[in-house]
Write a protein that holds these residues in place. Structure first.
Motif, PDB file in Angstrom:
ATOM      1  N   ARG A  28       0.835  -1.215   0.000  1.00  0.00           N
ATOM      2  CA  ARG A  28       0.000   0.000   0.000  1.00  0.00           C
ATOM      3  C   ARG A  28       0.863   1.255   0.000  1.00  0.00           C
ATOM      4  NH1 ARG A  28      -3.632  -2.196   4.909  1.00  0.00           N
ATOM      5  NH2 ARG A  28      -4.754  -3.837   3.810  1.00  0.00           N
ATOM      6  N   ILE A  29       1.920   1.196   0.819  1.00  0.00           N
ATOM      7  CA  ILE A  29       2.799   2.366   0.863  1.00  0.00           C
ATOM      8  C   ILE A  29       3.438   2.597  -0.507  1.00  0.00           C
ATOM      9  CG2 ILE A  29       4.908   3.268   1.892  1.00  0.00           C
ATOM     10  CD1 ILE A  29       4.144   1.823   4.459  1.00  0.00           C
ATOM     11  N   ILE A  30       3.837   1.503  -1.156  1.00  0.00           N
ATOM     12  CA  ILE A  30       4.434   1.651  -2.494  1.00  0.00           C
ATOM     13  C   ILE A  30       3.407   2.223  -3.466  1.00  0.00           C
ATOM     14  CG2 ILE A  30       5.374   0.354  -4.428  1.00  0.00           C
ATOM     15  CD1 ILE A  30       6.630  -1.557  -2.401  1.00  0.00           C
ATOM     16  N   ASP A  31       2.140   1.768  -3.364  1.00  0.00           N
ATOM     17  CA  ASP A  31       1.084   2.317  -4.228  1.00  0.00           C
ATOM     18  C   ASP A  31       0.923   3.813  -4.007  1.00  0.00           C
ATOM     19  OD1 ASP A  31       0.578  -0.031  -5.463  1.00  0.00           O
ATOM     20  OD2 ASP A  31      -1.165  -0.581  -4.233  1.00  0.00           O
TER      21      ASP A  31
ATOM     22  N   GLN B 230       3.685  17.663   0.346  1.00  0.00           N
ATOM     23  CA  GLN B 230       4.145  16.447  -0.324  1.00  0.00           C
ATOM     24  C   GLN B 230       5.418  15.897   0.321  1.00  0.00           C
ATOM     25  OE1 GLN B 230       4.326  16.686  -4.618  1.00  0.00           O
ATOM     26  NE2 GLN B 230       2.660  18.191  -4.698  1.00  0.00           N
ATOM     27  N   LEU B 231       6.340  16.804   0.698  1.00  0.00           N
ATOM     28  CA  LEU B 231       7.559  16.354   1.373  1.00  0.00           C
ATOM     29  C   LEU B 231       7.243  15.652   2.691  1.00  0.00           C
ATOM     30  CD1 LEU B 231       9.982  19.368   0.733  1.00  0.00           C
ATOM     31  CD2 LEU B 231      10.054  17.103  -0.331  1.00  0.00           C
TER      32      LEU B 231
ATOM     33  N   THR C 212       8.249   7.007   3.775  1.00  0.00           N
ATOM     34  CA  THR C 212       9.572   6.374   3.843  1.00  0.00           C
ATOM     35  C   THR C 212       9.821   5.772   5.220  1.00  0.00           C
ATOM     36  OG1 THR C 212      10.411   7.959   2.208  1.00  0.00           O
ATOM     37  CG2 THR C 212      12.029   6.754   3.530  1.00  0.00           C
ATOM     38  N   THR C 213       9.442   6.517   6.268  1.00  0.00           N
ATOM     39  CA  THR C 213       9.625   6.004   7.636  1.00  0.00           C
ATOM     40  C   THR C 213       8.801   4.737   7.868  1.00  0.00           C
ATOM     41  OG1 THR C 213      10.000   8.261   8.428  1.00  0.00           O
ATOM     42  CG2 THR C 213       9.436   6.591  10.076  1.00  0.00           C
ATOM     43  N   LEU C 214       7.553   4.778   7.431  1.00  0.00           N
ATOM     44  CA  LEU C 214       6.699   3.601   7.599  1.00  0.00           C
ATOM     45  C   LEU C 214       7.238   2.398   6.826  1.00  0.00           C
ATOM     46  CD1 LEU C 214       3.121   5.156   7.384  1.00  0.00           C
ATOM     47  CD2 LEU C 214       4.137   4.028   9.353  1.00  0.00           C
ATOM     48  N   GLU C 215       7.714   2.662   5.612  1.00  0.00           N
ATOM     49  CA  GLU C 215       8.237   1.572   4.802  1.00  0.00           C
ATOM     50  C   GLU C 215       9.473   0.950   5.442  1.00  0.00           C
ATOM     51  OE1 GLU C 215       9.426   0.680   0.127  1.00  0.00           O
ATOM     52  OE2 GLU C 215       9.259   2.749   0.868  1.00  0.00           O
TER      53      GLU C 215
END
Length: 837
Positions: free
Chosen positions: A605-608, A663-664, A671-674
Motif C-alpha cells: 500500500r505504501i508503495i502504491d 508532499q515532502l 519512507t519512515t513507515l516503509e
C-alpha cells in the motif's frame, strides 16, 4: 462503494473498511487501503468533511454498553464445555483452549508460590543440625559409648540423658572457655531459643497385667504386659525423701496435661503419664535427672519415655517441635525413635512473606473464579457433568482449596492466641504439638493439591493426539491390568506371608507382615539384602529368593510390561491415522504467516501511495489536486473513503491541494513507515529461518523457491474452486448419462417399430386372396392398432428429452461456467448446464 463528486467524504472511516485484505483487489473485498496506517480521526475543526449517513458509526447507547459488558463478563468463564459453537469455528476453539491453559498456568504458578513460600532448604538444614546435636553425639568415655540412636537398656538411657542430651540443650560455655551470661542460657547451639521447659513423660503398665503360665507361677511372681490403655498404671510410687522431683511420681491425665495420643514404633500411647519438667539450667536439670535415676523412676513397668520441647530460631523464623522417644517393650531392652517437626507458624514477617500473602489473596480469587466456572458447567450438563474424570478432579481441587483457605485463617488466629498464652509464662512446658501437627497436615494437603493441579494440566493439552496417548493407553488396558493385578497379588501376598513367617524373627526387613510387603517391592527395584536371609536360613533363604525373582520379576512383571506395550502399540497405530483437533505449531505458524502477509500488504500500500504521488500530477504544475489524486488511486482499486482519509491527513490548509511542503511531509512519513515495516519483516524472517528451511524442502531434499509458496487464504480459495469444479463436472456427467439413456431408449423404440412394420408387411403379403382395397384397409387397421397399443410411446424420446431439460439449458455452456471471484458465496455460484440448446 463510492460517493458523488460534489459530496465531500467524511474523514473518519467505516470500521468494516479497516479489515486487512487477504486476496486480490476485487470489488467484493475490503480495499487494499483499508488499514490503520492512515486513519484520520474526526475533529471539530473539520466538521465540513462529513460523509453521508452510511459512513457514520452507529450511536453508542446505554443498551449497547450493557450488552457489551455482559458479553465481556460472560466471556471470562467461556470454556470448551460451555461454548456451543466451538466445533464450527476452529480458530475460536484454539483461542478458547489457549486462554483456559494460560489462566490455569497462572493459577498453578500462584499455588506453587504459596506452597514453596511455606518451606525452603533452610528447613532441612535446621532439622539436620538439631538431629545431629541431640541424637548423634555419643556419651563421653572410654570405649564405644552409645548415642541416643544406640540406646539399648535403662543404663544407656540415663547415660545419654545425662550426657549428650543435657550438653545439647544447655550450653555452658563459649568455645574459648568464657561462661555464658544469664540472658544467653536456654539456647541450643546459641541460636535456637527453647520455648518453655523441656518435659520428661513416661507411661507404665501395672503388675499382673499379663497371665503367667501355671508351671512358672511358683518362680515368676511379677508380669508386665505390653502397653495398652486398659493396662496402664495410674498409681503413685513416690519414694521417700525426694523433694526435688516430687511431681514426677504422680500420674496426670491427658486432660490435665492437655496432651494427645502419640504413636511410637511399637504401639500408640495415651496423652497422660508421669511427667517431670526440666529447669532451663544445666546444673539444676542435671540434679533432677540424677534424682530420678537414683530413685528408679524407670523400672519394669515403664513402657515408654518421651522428651518433648520446642525451639524457635528467630534468624530464619522457624519453629521445631522435638520429640525423643524411647520405648521399653515387654521383651526387654529399648527401642529409640525421634521426631523433628519443623514448621513456619508465624507467616508474615519479611517482604517475601507479604508477597506470598498477596498470592494467597489471588489464590482465593482464582478459587472463586473456578467455582463459578464449575457451577456454570454443572448447570448446563446436570449429572452428565460428573461422568468425566477431569470434572470430578476440578471439584476435588476446589473443595481442597476451600479447606486450605479455612484452615489458613484458623491457623493464623490460633497461633496468635497460643503464642500469647505461652510467652506470658516461660516457666512452664510449651506444648506446640497441636499446632505443629495441624500445620504438618495443612502442608500435606497443600502438597496433595499441587500434585492434583499439575496432573490436571493434561485436561488442557488433551487436544493433541500425542498428549492423549498415555490416558488412552491406560484406559484401554485397564481391564487387562486389573485381571493381571489379581493374579499378581495372589503370588505377591503368598511370598510376603512366606517371608514374614520364615525370616520375621531374625531379619529386620521381614519383622512385620507390612514391612515384608515393602521389602518384596524393593526386591523388584533391585534393593535387597540377600546375605541377611542367607544367614537366617542357609537352605530356605536362597530358595525363597530365587523362586520369587523368577516368578515375579521374570514372569509376572514382564507380562505386565507386555500388556502395556501391546496396548500402546495399538493406540499409536490407531492415532497415526487420526488427526489432532489442532496443532499448536500449525496455529502459531499460521498466525506468523498472517502477520507477515499483513506487513507485506501494508508495504504494498505504501508503495502504491508513493507511486501515486509521482504519477498523480497529470498537468505537471508541481501540486497534486484532489481530483488528480482520486483518479490515480481509483485506478489502483481504492475506495473514495480511503482516498479521502489519506489526502485529508496531509492537506493541512484544507484547500484540496497538496503543495511542495505537504508532499515532502507525506513522502517522509511514507519512507519512515516503509523502513519500519521492512525491519519488522526482516526480523520475522530471521526468527523463523530454521523453520522455513525445514518446511520448504521437497521430498528429494531440494529447496523450493519462496515464490512457489502460497498463503493459507490462497490455498483455501483454490480448494473451494476445486470443490466447485468437481460439483460442476459431476452435474455435467449426470446430464450426459441422461442423454445417453434416452438415446438408447430411442434406438430401442425404432427397432421395435421396424419389427412391427415388418410383421405387418409380411402378413399382408401372405394373403394372396385379398383384393387391393382389402389389403389397403387391413394395412390401415393394423397400423392404427399398433399406434393405439403404443400410446405411452407417442411422445418420442427426443421430445421427452427436450421437455425434461431445465430452462437453464437454453444458455450457452460457456455462460454457466464463469469464473468465481474471491469471496463469492456458495449460494451465489451459477449452476452448470448440459450445454444443449
Amino acid at each position: 462503494m463510492s460517493t458523488k463528486k460534489d459530496t465531500k467524504p467524511n474523514s473518519s472511516t467505516n470500521s468494516a473498511l479497516n479489515e486487512e485484505p487477504t486476496g486480490g483487489k476485487n470489488s467484493d473485498e475490503p480495499s487494499p487501503m483499508g488499514s490503520n496506517i492512515f486513519i484520520v480521526k474526526p475533529d471539530d475543526e473539520k466538521k465540513n468533511r462529513l460523509h453521508p449517513e452510511p459512513f457514520r458509526h452507529d450511536p453508542v447507547t446505554r443498551n449497547n454498553i450493557g450488552r457489551t459488558m455482559l458479553r465481556g463478563i460472560r466471556s471470562l468463564w467461556a470454556t470448551r464445555q460451555t461454548e456451543k459453537d466451538l466445533g464450527k469455528n476452529k480458530d475460536l476453539y484454539v483461542k478458547t483452549t489457549l486462554r483456559e491453559l494460560i489462566i490455569y498456568l497462572i493459577f498453578i504458578t500462584i499455588l506453587c508460590i504459596i506452597t514453596f513460600g511455606m518451606t525452603s532448604t533452610k528447613t532441612y538444614y535446621f532439622t539436620t543440625v538439631l538431629r545431629t546435636v541431640l541424637t548423634e553425639q555419643k556419651v563421653q568415655g572410654i570405649g564405644d559409648q552409645p548415642a541416643f540412636d544406640d540406646i539399648a537398656n535403662f543404663e544407656d538411657f540415663w547415660n545419654v540423658m545425662d550426657g549428650p542430651i543435657l550438653d545439647g540443650l544447655f550450653n555452658q560455655k563459649w568455645y574459648n572457655g568464657d561462661s555464658l551470661t544469664d540472658d544467653q542460657y536456654g539456647y541450643v547451639l546459641f541460636e535456637n531459643k527453647i520455648l518453655g521447659l523441656p518435659r520428661l513423660r513416661q507411661l507404665r503398665v501395672t503388675n499382673d497385667s499379663c497371665i503367667v503360665h501355671k508351671k512358672f507361677r511358683s518362680t515368676i511372681h511379677e508380669c508386665y504386659a505390653s502397653y495398652s490403655s486398659s493396662k496402664e498404671d495410674h498409681s503413685s510410687y513416690e519414694p521417700q525423701n525426694d523433694n526435688l522431683t516430687s511431681s514426677a511420681w504422680h500420674y496426670k491425665t491427658s486432660s490435665e496435661l492437655r496432651g494427645s495420643s502419640t504413636s511410637g514404633l511399637i504401639s500408640r500411647y495415651d496423652g497422660g503419664g508421669f511427667v517431670q519438667d526440666l529447669t532451663v539450667n544445666y546444673n539444676d536439670a542435671k540434679a533432677e535427672l540424677n534424682s530420678l535415676n537414683n530413685n528408679l523412676w524407670l523400672d519394669r513397668g515403664t513402657r515408654v519415655v518421651f522428651l518433648d520441647f520446642t525451639v524457635y530460631n528467630a534468624n530464619i523464623n522457624l519453629f521445631c517441635q522435638i520429640k525423643l522417644t524411647v520405648e521399653f517393650p515387654a521383651s526387654g531392652g529399648a527401642v529409640p525413635s525421634k521426631t523433628f517437626t519443623t514448621v513456619k507458624l508465624i507467616r508474615y514477617v519479611s517482604s517475601m512473606d507479604y508477597f506470598v500473602l498477596a498470592c494467597e489473596i489471588l489464590f482465593v480469587i482464582f478459587t472463586i473464579y473456578y467455582t463459578v466456572e464449575e457451577i456454570i458447567e454443572i448447570a448446563r450438563f446436570k449429572f452428565r457433568y460428573f461422568k468425566t474424570v477431569w470434572n470430578v478432579l476440578d471439584v476435588v481441587i476446589i473443595l481442597i482449596s476451600y479447606i486450605c483457605i479455612a484452615f489458613n485463617v484458623y491457623r493464623q488466629i490460633k497461633v496468635g492466641q497460643i503464642l500469647d498464652d505461652l510467652l506470658k509464662n516461660q516457666k512452664i512446658f510449651a506444648d506446640f504439638e497441636f499446632l505443629t501437627y495441624w500445620q504438618t497436615q495443612f502442608n500435606n494437603i497443600i502438597a496433595f493439591t499441587v500434585f492434583i493441579a499439575w496432573i490436571k494440566i493434561f485436561k488442557y493439552v488433551s487436544f493433541n493426539k500425542t498428549m492423549t496417548q498415555l490416558s488412552t493407553t491406560l484406559s484401554r488396558c485397564a481391564k487387562d491390568v486389573l485381571g493381571f493385578s489379581v493374579m499378581f497379588m495372589i503370588v505377591f501376598l503368598a511370598y510376603a506371608q512366606l517371608g514374614y513367617l520364615l525370616f520375621g524373627t531374625m531379619v529386620d526387613d521381614y519383622k512385620t507382615f507390612a514391612i515384608s510387603i515393602f521389602t518384596l517391592f524393593r526386591i523388584i527395584l533391585g534393593d535387597f539384602d540377600f546375605n541377611a536371609i542367607l544367614e537366617a536360613h542357609r537352605i530356605l533363604g536362597p530358595i525363597f529368593f530365587l523362586t520369587y525373582v523368577f516368578f515375579v520379576f521374570f514372569v509376572l512383571l514382564n507380562m505386565f510390561l507386555a500388556i502395556i506395550n501391546d496396548t500402546y502399540s495399538e493406540v499409536k497405530s490407531d492415532m497415526s491415522t487420526q488427526k489432532s483437533e489442532f496443532e499448536l505449531g500449525d496455529y502459531f505458524k499460521k498466525s506468523y504467516e498472517k502477520m507477515l502477509e499483513r506487513l507485506h500488504v501494508k508495504r504494498d500500500r505504501i508503495i502504491d501511495i508513493k507511486n501515486a504521488l509521482k504519477s498523480a500530477d497529470l498537468n505537471k504544475d508541481g501540486v497534486i489536486e484532489f481530483d488528480e489524486w482520486r483518479r490515480d488511486l481509483k485506478a489502483r482499486g481504492y475506495t473514495d473513503v480511503e482516498i479521502e482519509n489519506v489526502f485529508s491527513r496531509y492537506d493541512v490548509d484544507g484547500d484540496r491541494v497538496l503543495r511542495g511542503g505537504e508532499q515532502l511531509h507525506f513522502k517522509s512519513d511514507l519512507t519512515t513507515l516503509e523502513n519500519n515495516i521492512n525491519m519488522d519483516i526482516k526480523g520475522l524472517e530471521n526468527e523463523s529461518q530454521a523453520t522455513k528451511q525445514s518446511n520448504v524442502k521437497d521430498q528429494n531434499g531440494n529447496e523450493n523457491n519462496d515464490a512457489n509458496r502460497i498463503t493459507y487464504d490462497e490455498f483455501a480459495i483454490v480448494v473451494r474452486r476445486i470443490d466447485r469444479m468437481e460439483y460442476s463436472i459431476g452435474t455435467i456427467v449426470a446430464r450426459i448419462d441422461d442423454v445417453l439413456t434416452k438415446l438408447e431408449g430411442l434406438e430401442k423404440s425404432k427397432m421395435k417399430r421396424r419389427d412391427a412394420l415388418t410383421k405387418i408387411l409380411n402378413t399382408i403379403s401372405e394373403d394372396d386372396h385379398l383384393s387391393k382395397e382389402d389389403r389397403h384397409e387391413r394395412l390401415e387397421k393394423m397400423i392404427r392398432n399398433e399406434l393405439e397399443g403404443n400410446n405411452s410411446e407417442r411422445q418420442t424420446p427426443i421430445q421427452s428429452l427436450l421437455t425434461d431439460l431445465p430452462a437453464t439449458t437454453t444458455k450457452p455452456y460457456y455462460q454457466s461456467h464463469t469464473s468465481l471471484r474471491y469471496g463469492q458465496g456458495e449460494d451465489e455460484r451459477p449452476r452448470p448446464s448440459s450445454g444443449m440448446k
